[in-house]
Write an enzyme that holds these catalytic residues in place. Structure first.
Site, PDB file in Angstrom:
ATOM      1  N   GLN A  92       0.733  -1.164  -0.118  1.00 48.91           N
ATOM      2  CA  GLN A  92       0.019   0.133  -0.135  1.00 48.91           C
ATOM      3  C   GLN A  92       0.894   1.339  -0.044  1.00 48.91           C
ATOM      4  O   GLN A  92       0.310   2.286  -0.104  1.00 48.91           O
ATOM      5  CB  GLN A  92      -1.053   0.002   1.191  1.00 48.91           C
ATOM      6  CG  GLN A  92      -1.963  -1.125   1.437  1.00 48.91           C
ATOM      7  CD  GLN A  92      -2.919  -1.101   0.341  1.00 48.91           C
ATOM      8  OE1 GLN A  92      -3.588  -0.329   0.097  1.00 48.91           O
ATOM      9  NE2 GLN A  92      -3.012  -2.229  -0.399  1.00 48.91           N
ATOM     10  N   TYR A 160       1.292  10.907 -11.088  1.00 45.81           N
ATOM     11  CA  TYR A 160       0.643   9.811 -10.149  1.00 45.81           C
ATOM     12  C   TYR A 160      -0.114   8.849 -10.937  1.00 45.81           C
ATOM     13  O   TYR A 160       0.281   7.594 -10.708  1.00 45.81           O
ATOM     14  CB  TYR A 160       0.013  10.643  -9.042  1.00 45.81           C
ATOM     15  CG  TYR A 160      -0.986   9.485  -8.292  1.00 45.81           C
ATOM     16  CD1 TYR A 160      -0.056   8.871  -7.254  1.00 45.81           C
ATOM     17  CD2 TYR A 160      -2.428   9.218  -8.528  1.00 45.81           C
ATOM     18  CE1 TYR A 160      -0.972   7.766  -6.195  1.00 45.81           C
ATOM     19  CE2 TYR A 160      -2.904   8.243  -7.790  1.00 45.81           C
ATOM     20  CZ  TYR A 160      -2.047   7.447  -6.623  1.00 45.81           C
ATOM     21  OH  TYR A 160      -2.815   6.724  -5.928  1.00 45.81           O
ATOM     22  N   LYS A 164       0.811   4.713 -11.369  1.00 43.49           N
ATOM     23  CA  LYS A 164      -0.137   3.526 -11.144  1.00 43.49           C
ATOM     24  C   LYS A 164      -0.001   2.646 -12.452  1.00 43.49           C
ATOM     25  O   LYS A 164      -0.512   1.400 -12.131  1.00 43.49           O
ATOM     26  CB  LYS A 164      -1.322   3.942 -10.622  1.00 43.49           C
ATOM     27  CG  LYS A 164      -1.245   4.754  -9.184  1.00 43.49           C
ATOM     28  CD  LYS A 164      -0.592   3.676  -8.147  1.00 43.49           C
ATOM     29  CE  LYS A 164      -0.785   4.201  -6.874  1.00 43.49           C
ATOM     30  NZ  LYS A 164      -0.232   3.046  -5.707  1.00 43.49           N
TER      31      LYS A 164
END
Length: 339
Positions: A92, A160, A164
């Protein structure tokens, strides 16, 4: 926290980003389910208070073990050392926030991509097949299609989002090349208790609650018609646990939407929060929010299709948005009153 899925076996878990919001809730669940946990965080964005809370929970669950290490996920040798003997990894740790990534793209890449590969290498070195990792709905980029389905993405709009999307490519490659069992979870606006309300990059829900509790006036980016599929944190915990224990091989190397299939506008969200606080304390007035320009890198609307997660992970949201907002408002209200 309610034991969402009763684990029949005690596993050794390696959890990254444990001082952060979602990972601390995952650790909380695992401790209460009598599991063995090795947890790491470097406190770049995580909070010591979350670790203190988890240590306190662990004292009342002696059949579990919770061992925390202040360590950087980019330190591959350290990750290999600490994850030795673990059977499952839930990754995470990340440098979150679209605006922060626009300001700090190199830092974002270092933590989110290099850090991710570091964890995959630790897993590979220790023959840990199952790695569940946090992806993001930001990978859908400028795709206007609603609801969002996993196989239709657009052009990413921020560093960002790029990190991902890159992680999902690497996860697919490691699954194929090394016969690993990587599963990505595309979170849609996760919120809930213990989410950090402070700082320039605070998430909107705890930030607004904090501002209203302080007597300040929250600001909405755009005209307030922007909408999101807000997802309470217990749903994210459920998804991580289900992904960690699934035996469906079709899930390996895949990414899944984790949300509630509900669309809530920022105006509606603000109204729910403001009226929720007013119902707890009539001295908190019903006030109009301020409005400013739409924020760079954001998308106008977001709504998830969770059919794939339902089919392959047996995921279905436990808590709907309005229920989660009510619980979150009450949590922060009570925390404020403790001070």
């Amino acid at each position: 926290m309610e034991l969402i899925v009763k684990l029949e076996k005690k596993y050794n878990w390696f959890i990254t980003g444990a001082a952060g919001f979602v990972a601390s809730h995952i650790c909380d669940y695992l401790i209460r389910n009598n599991q063995n946990i090795i947890a790491v965080d470097n406190f770049l964005t995580g909070l010591q208070s979350n670790i203190d809370y988890l240590k306190e929970v662990s004292t009342s669950h002696p059949e579990s073990s919770f061992n925390f290490y202040n360590a950087d996920i980019c330190d591959t040798e350290k990750m290999i050392e600490l994850s030795k003997g673990c059977e499952k990894i839930i990754h995470q740790a990340a440098l979150g926030s679209v605006p922060r990534s626009i300001k700090l793209p190199v830092d974002t890449h270092q933590n989110n991509v290099n850090g991710f590969i570091s964890i995959l290498e630790a897993a590979r070195a220790n023959n840990i097949k199952r790695v569940v990792y946090a992806s993001s709905s930001s990978v859908y980029g400028d795709s206007p299609k609603l609801p969002k389905v996993e196989y239709e993405t657009g052009k990413v709009l921020s560093p960002y989002a790029a990190t991902k999307a890159i992680n999902e490519v690497y996860a697919d490659a490691y699954t194929s090349a090394y016969k690993m069992e990587l599963i990505g979870l595309r979170y849609f606006n996760i919120f809930g208790p213990r989410q950090n309300p402070n700082g320039a990059y605070a998430a909107v829900i705890p930030k607004w609650i904090g501002q209203l509790l302080e007597g300040d006036t929250p600001t909405i980016n755009g005209d307030g018609t922007t909408s999101r599929d807000f997802c309470y944190v217990d749903n994210a915990v459920l998804a991580n646990i289900l992904a960690s224990i699934t035996s469906k091989k079709e899930a390996y190397g895949e990414a899944f939407n984790i949300a509630c299939e509900e669309q809530t506008s920022l105006n509606t969200l603000y109204d729910m929060i403001n009226k929720g606080l007013n119902s707890l304390d009539e001295n908190i007035p019903i006030t109009e929010a301020l409005y400013r320009d739409f924020r760079q890198g954001d998308i106008k609307h977001s709504l998830a299709n969770i059919s794939k997660a339902k089919k392959l992970l047996n995921y279905s949201p436990m808590v709907l948005a309005h229920e989660g907002i009510s619980a979150t408002v009450e949590y922060f209200f009570k925390e404020k009153r403790k001070l």
